[in-house]
Motif scaffolding. Structure first.
Motif, PDB file in Angstrom:
ATOM      1  N   THR A 206      51.018 100.161  35.776  1.00  0.00           N
ATOM      2  CA  THR A 206      51.000  99.681  37.154  1.00  0.00           C
ATOM      3  C   THR A 206      52.095 100.377  37.951  1.00  0.00           C
ATOM      4  N   ALA A 207      51.769 100.723  39.178  1.00  0.00           N
ATOM      5  CA  ALA A 207      52.744 101.320  40.093  1.00  0.00           C
ATOM      6  C   ALA A 207      52.659 100.591  41.426  1.00  0.00           C
ATOM      7  N   THR A 208      53.765 100.562  42.162  1.00  0.00           N
ATOM      8  CA  THR A 208      53.759  99.958  43.491  1.00  0.00           C
ATOM      9  C   THR A 208      54.380 100.919  44.495  1.00  0.00           C
ATOM     10  N   VAL A 209      53.879 100.835  45.715  1.00  0.00           N
ATOM     11  CA  VAL A 209      54.450 101.562  46.845  1.00  0.00           C
ATOM     12  C   VAL A 209      54.748 100.519  47.913  1.00  0.00           C
ATOM     13  N   THR A 210      55.999 100.430  48.314  1.00  0.00           N
ATOM     14  CA  THR A 210      56.416  99.475  49.343  1.00  0.00           C
ATOM     15  C   THR A 210      56.979 100.250  50.519  1.00  0.00           C
ATOM     16  N   ARG A 211      56.425 100.003  51.693  1.00  0.00           N
ATOM     17  CA  ARG A 211      56.887 100.690  52.904  1.00  0.00           C
ATOM     18  C   ARG A 211      57.327  99.660  53.928  1.00  0.00           C
ATOM     19  N   ALA A 212      58.455  99.919  54.581  1.00  0.00           N
ATOM     20  CA  ALA A 212      58.986  99.014  55.602  1.00  0.00           C
ATOM     21  C   ALA A 212      59.510  99.829  56.773  1.00  0.00           C
ATOM     22  N   GLN A 213      59.731  99.156  57.885  1.00  0.00           N
ATOM     23  CA  GLN A 213      60.197  99.813  59.108  1.00  0.00           C
ATOM     24  C   GLN A 213      61.540  99.207  59.534  1.00  0.00           C
ATOM     25  N   ASP A 214      62.185  99.887  60.488  1.00  0.00           N
ATOM     26  CA  ASP A 214      63.420  99.370  61.115  1.00  0.00           C
ATOM     27  C   ASP A 214      64.501  98.993  60.109  1.00  0.00           C
TER      28      ASP A 214
ATOM     29  N   ALA B 299      52.368 105.763  57.924  1.00  0.00           N
ATOM     30  CA  ALA B 299      53.827 105.802  57.807  1.00  0.00           C
ATOM     31  C   ALA B 299      54.488 104.795  58.738  1.00  0.00           C
ATOM     32  N   ALA B 300      53.755 104.321  59.746  1.00  0.00           N
ATOM     33  CA  ALA B 300      54.311 103.355  60.695  1.00  0.00           C
ATOM     34  C   ALA B 300      54.010 101.910  60.307  1.00  0.00           C
ATOM     35  N   LEU B 301      53.371 101.710  59.158  1.00  0.00           N
ATOM     36  CA  LEU B 301      52.988 100.367  58.725  1.00  0.00           C
ATOM     37  C   LEU B 301      54.021  99.767  57.777  1.00  0.00           C
ATOM     38  N   THR B 302      53.929  98.456  57.612  1.00  0.00           N
ATOM     39  CA  THR B 302      54.705  97.741  56.592  1.00  0.00           C
ATOM     40  C   THR B 302      53.707  97.173  55.589  1.00  0.00           C
ATOM     41  N   TYR B 303      53.908  97.471  54.307  1.00  0.00           N
ATOM     42  CA  TYR B 303      52.954  96.988  53.306  1.00  0.00           C
ATOM     43  C   TYR B 303      53.526  97.142  51.902  1.00  0.00           C
ATOM     44  N   THR B 304      52.902  96.462  50.967  1.00  0.00           N
ATOM     45  CA  THR B 304      53.146  96.669  49.540  1.00  0.00           C
ATOM     46  C   THR B 304      51.793  96.890  48.880  1.00  0.00           C
ATOM     47  N   ALA B 305      51.633  98.040  48.260  1.00  0.00           N
ATOM     48  CA  ALA B 305      50.384  98.390  47.590  1.00  0.00           C
ATOM     49  C   ALA B 305      50.632  98.497  46.091  1.00  0.00           C
ATOM     50  N   THR B 306      49.766  97.880  45.327  1.00  0.00           N
ATOM     51  CA  THR B 306      49.846  97.928  43.866  1.00  0.00           C
ATOM     52  C   THR B 306      48.674  98.745  43.340  1.00  0.00           C
ATOM     53  N   TYR B 307      48.965  99.617  42.398  1.00  0.00           N
ATOM     54  CA  TYR B 307      47.951 100.519  41.858  1.00  0.00           C
ATOM     55  C   TYR B 307      47.885 100.433  40.336  1.00  0.00           C
ATOM     56  N   ARG B 308      46.705 100.662  39.808  1.00  0.00           N
ATOM     57  CA  ARG B 308      46.549 100.966  38.389  1.00  0.00           C
ATOM     58  C   ARG B 308      46.610 102.476  38.256  1.00  0.00           C
ATOM     59  N   VAL B 309      47.424 102.973  37.339  1.00  0.00           N
ATOM     60  CA  VAL B 309      47.577 104.413  37.173  1.00  0.00           C
ATOM     61  C   VAL B 309      47.059 104.830  35.801  1.00  0.00           C
ATOM     62  N   ALA B 310      46.925 106.126  35.599  1.00  0.00           N
ATOM     63  CA  ALA B 310      46.402 106.660  34.341  1.00  0.00           C
ATOM     64  C   ALA B 310      47.194 106.105  33.161  1.00  0.00           C
TER      65      ALA B 310
ATOM     66  N   PRO C 188      62.910 102.909  58.837  1.00  0.00           N
ATOM     67  CA  PRO C 188      61.805 103.348  57.988  1.00  0.00           C
ATOM     68  C   PRO C 188      62.301 103.652  56.577  1.00  0.00           C
ATOM     69  N   ARG C 189      61.627 103.116  55.584  1.00  0.00           N
ATOM     70  CA  ARG C 189      61.985 103.368  54.196  1.00  0.00           C
ATOM     71  C   ARG C 189      60.779 103.090  53.315  1.00  0.00           C
ATOM     72  N   VAL C 190      60.784 103.706  52.150  1.00  0.00           N
ATOM     73  CA  VAL C 190      59.666 103.534  51.223  1.00  0.00           C
ATOM     74  C   VAL C 190      60.207 103.525  49.798  1.00  0.00           C
ATOM     75  N   ALA C 191      59.612 102.680  48.957  1.00  0.00           N
ATOM     76  CA  ALA C 191      60.024 102.576  47.555  1.00  0.00           C
ATOM     77  C   ALA C 191      58.803 102.761  46.665  1.00  0.00           C
ATOM     78  N   TYR C 192      58.963 103.596  45.645  1.00  0.00           N
ATOM     79  CA  TYR C 192      57.915 103.833  44.656  1.00  0.00           C
ATOM     80  C   TYR C 192      58.417 103.311  43.313  1.00  0.00           C
ATOM     81  N   ARG C 193      57.586 102.573  42.629  1.00  0.00           N
ATOM     82  CA  ARG C 193      57.959 102.101  41.293  1.00  0.00           C
ATOM     83  C   ARG C 193      56.793 102.372  40.353  1.00  0.00           C
TER      84      ARG C 193
END
Length: 208
Positions: free
Chosen positions: A59-67, A44-55, A69-74
């Motif tokens: 495609t889905a993405t999870v983007t997490r940022a700090q300062d 939860a303290a990291l900054t990253y963008t992760a892309t996933y293959r879903v069922a 703290p916020r997170v976006a799911y697509r």
């Protein structure tokens, strides 16, 4: 969250697809469960963008940022943006609703095919309290990252990168079979991922 945990721990069998059998790691099962749960919490303290293959092949993405703290799911037909100003839920790119912060932890619906790191962590913590469960360990590589996987037989499997980012999940949550597999991971977060789609019809339900 309680319903999610109950569903996750009572599920039909699941396994991480495409994972290799791990060599013996020398780490006890209980310790391995606690370690993976702790790593997921730390992410939860990291900054990253992760892309996933879903069922279903989407495609889905999870983007997490700090300062701040916020997170976006697509996911293929929606998105959820969680910021200190309140969660924003969108159906496709057409309609979005903003609600007040401070309520229950916002998470994508099971129908999205996405599970949050927090939900996966909670399922591991629940498994940790039930030593009679059949839990096995595996290692593999996803998106060019070494990942560790824990499988609770007849229930779910979670895979995590070395820095604690959710790399894969297979299981059934709220009656929906989820299968997320990491395909790309970067240590950056684009500001655009936290913006409402241009032209969307926005309903703001926050108190004035």
């Amino acid at each position: 969250m309680n319903g999610l945990l109950a569903a996750g721990v009572l599920l039909a069998g699941a396994a991480c697809t495409g994972v290799d059998q791990a060599s013996a790691s020398g780490v006890g099962t209980a310790d391995a469960v606690a370690q993976l749960a702790g790593q997921l919490a730390d992410s939860a303290a990291l900054t990253y963008t992760a892309t996933y293959r879903v069922a279903g092949g989407g495609t889905a993405t999870v983007t997490r940022a700090q300062d701040p703290p916020r997170v976006a799911y697509r996911w293929p037909d929606g998105r959820l943006i969680v910021t200190p100003d309140g969660p924003i839920r969108c159906t496709g790119t057409r309609t979005c609703t903003i609600t007040a912060p401070g309520g229950p932890v916002a998470a994508p619906p099971a129908s999205s095919g996405v599970i949050t790191s927090g939900a996966a962590q909670a399922m591991l913590r629940a498994a940790e309290t039930q030593p009679a469960l059949d839990i096995s360990q595996r290692d593999t590589t996803l998106a060019a990252r070494h990942v560790a996987c824990l499988r609770v037989r007849w229930s779910f499997e979670v895979c995590v990168t070395g820095d604690g980012i959710l790399a894969a999940f297979t299981g059934t949550v709220a009656g929906t079979e989820l299968e997320m597999t990491l395909t790309d991971l970067t240590s950056a977060a684009g500001d655009g991922d936290f913006r409402i789609p241009p032209g969307a019809d926005v309903t703001d339900r926050r108190p004035r």
